[in-house]
Design a protein around this motif. Structure first.
Motif: not given
Length: 392
Positions: A155, A159, A162-163, A165, A169, A174, A178, A184, A215, A219, A222
């Motif tokens: 990740l 992306f 992402y951490s 969000l 995780t 989440s 995934l 993204p 999200v 994305a 990103s």
């Protein structure tokens, strides 16, 4: 009396028989870890009075268990020694420091003749089962952690935002992202309503459309790499499925461990810092508390005794522990000590006192572990809950 020393290995064992005066009567019988191998051993010593033969072996991994069980079933007196004891004896017995299966089998026989025979008994079935299952759980948790680390690493490439969000995780919500759209580009192209429904169900109504918009916004902007996206996506999905599978196994395992532990002990969790995970591990690794005559012997068994070097009048100030014994036990005690030092007033004061004396954090924490072991010793010996001393 005759002394049979057996050098244990995974496939082939080696045994030698000596008399009371140390004369070698049978040398280097090599036999497999099987019924046929056992019979070969018995045939090799059949000319001697088996009621006068005392056996000894090292507790090497789990490889000694089958032979120990078979020999005790045949009526032999079998002593099982810690490999560290044999290693210490080797220096006095063989100052050339040679080591091979033949020498070791004779060495073990001599160790038995010098130290005396003592029939070793296995812990009861529940204790052995608990030991197997708690160690299996530890390995299972390690595998889950490794898989999570791999996902995080991927990740960070594809992306990196992402951490931000989720606080976790690998929360249920989440994990749905995934599993369905970890990159993204996939997030941007995934149906908003469908993803919102997945998040709402996984989070029990906590996340839905607003989270999906967040999200998708991350994305679109990103800074992750654009190449190898398909490969990274495939890898993340595989790893997350693996994590889910292992977590389900861990849950089933914890139920089984709790069931066995409840039949053996109801007191360890009364001790500060010891919880539902560490208590079964500590009990399983210690085994029968009656094998220890004092807290100091239990401390040495755990490998938390000081590792000391001395020559003449010079004595090292090394505060490292010997680290002999079970790493599973030491890890459980370390975890319990961390909790106790932070939450129990007595343990916290002791930790602060050691730190004020200039002790390193880990040295002070080891002191807490030793105090916990002393409490554990008395709680198990007396089969009672921990009664903390009254604070003045």
């Amino acid at each position: 009396m005759f002394y049979l020393g057996i050098d244990i290995a995974k496939v082939n064992h080696v045994a030698s028989l000596i008399s009371e005066d140390g004369s070698i009567l049978v040398k280097a019988i090599k036999f497999t870890n099987s019924i046929e191998g056992l019979q070969k051993l018995l045939d090799s010593i059949s000319n001697f009075d088996t009621s006068q033969i005392y056996c000894a072996m090292e507790a090497t991994g789990t490889y000694w268990l089958s032979l120990f069980s078979a020999l005790t079933d045949k009526g032999f007196n079998v002593s099982v020694f810690n490999p560290y004891q044999i290693k210490s004896f080797r220096g006095a017995y063989n100052n050339r420091k040679q080591k091979n299966d033949v020498i070791d089998s004779i060495l073990i026989a001599n160790f038995l003749s010098f130290n005396g025979t003592e029939q070793t008994s296995l812990p009861n079935d529940d204790l052995l089962a608990l030991k197997n299952l708690t160690r299996y759980r530890s390995n299972l948790v390690d595998n889950i952690c490794k898989a999570k680390t791999q996902v995080t690493g991927i990740l960070d490439k594809v992306f990196p935002e992402y951490s931000d969000l989720f606080s976790d995780t690998f929360s249920e919500a989440s994990k749905q992202i995934l599993l369905n759209c970890p990159t993204p580009n996939e997030v941007i192209n995934f149906n908003t309503r469908k993803l919102a429904n997945l998040l709402k169900k996984a989070s029990r109504g906590h996340h839905s459309t607003d989270k999906v918009r967040e999200v998708k916004s991350l994305a679109k902007n990103s800074f992750g790499i654009k190449f190898t996206g398909d490969a990274c996506s495939f890898e993340i999905k595989q790893l997350v499925n693996q994590i889910i599978f292992l977590e389900n196994q861990a849950h089933e395992l914890e139920v089984k461990i709790k069931d066995i532990y409840s039949k053996l002990d109801n007191h360890l969790q009364s001790i500060p810092g010891i919880g539902k995970v560490t208590a079964p591990t500590i009990l399983a690794e210690i085994g029968d508390i009656n094998n220890f005559s004092s807290p100091s012997k239990l401390t040495a068994f755990a490998g938390l005794d000081p590792s000391e070097n001395q020559s003449g009048n010079k004595k090292s100030s090394n505060e490292k522990t010997s680290k002999r014994g079970s790493p599973y036990l030491r890890h459980a005690l370390y975890t319990a000590a961390m909790v106790a030092a932070n939450n129990d007033p007595i343990m916290h004061d002791y930790y602060i006192k050691k730190r004020a004396e200039g002790k390193h954090h880990y040295v002070a924490l080891t002191g807490v572990e030793r105090k916990l072991l002393g409490i554990i010793f008395h709680v198990l010996k007396e089969n009672r809950d921990y009664r903390p001393p009254k604070l003045s």
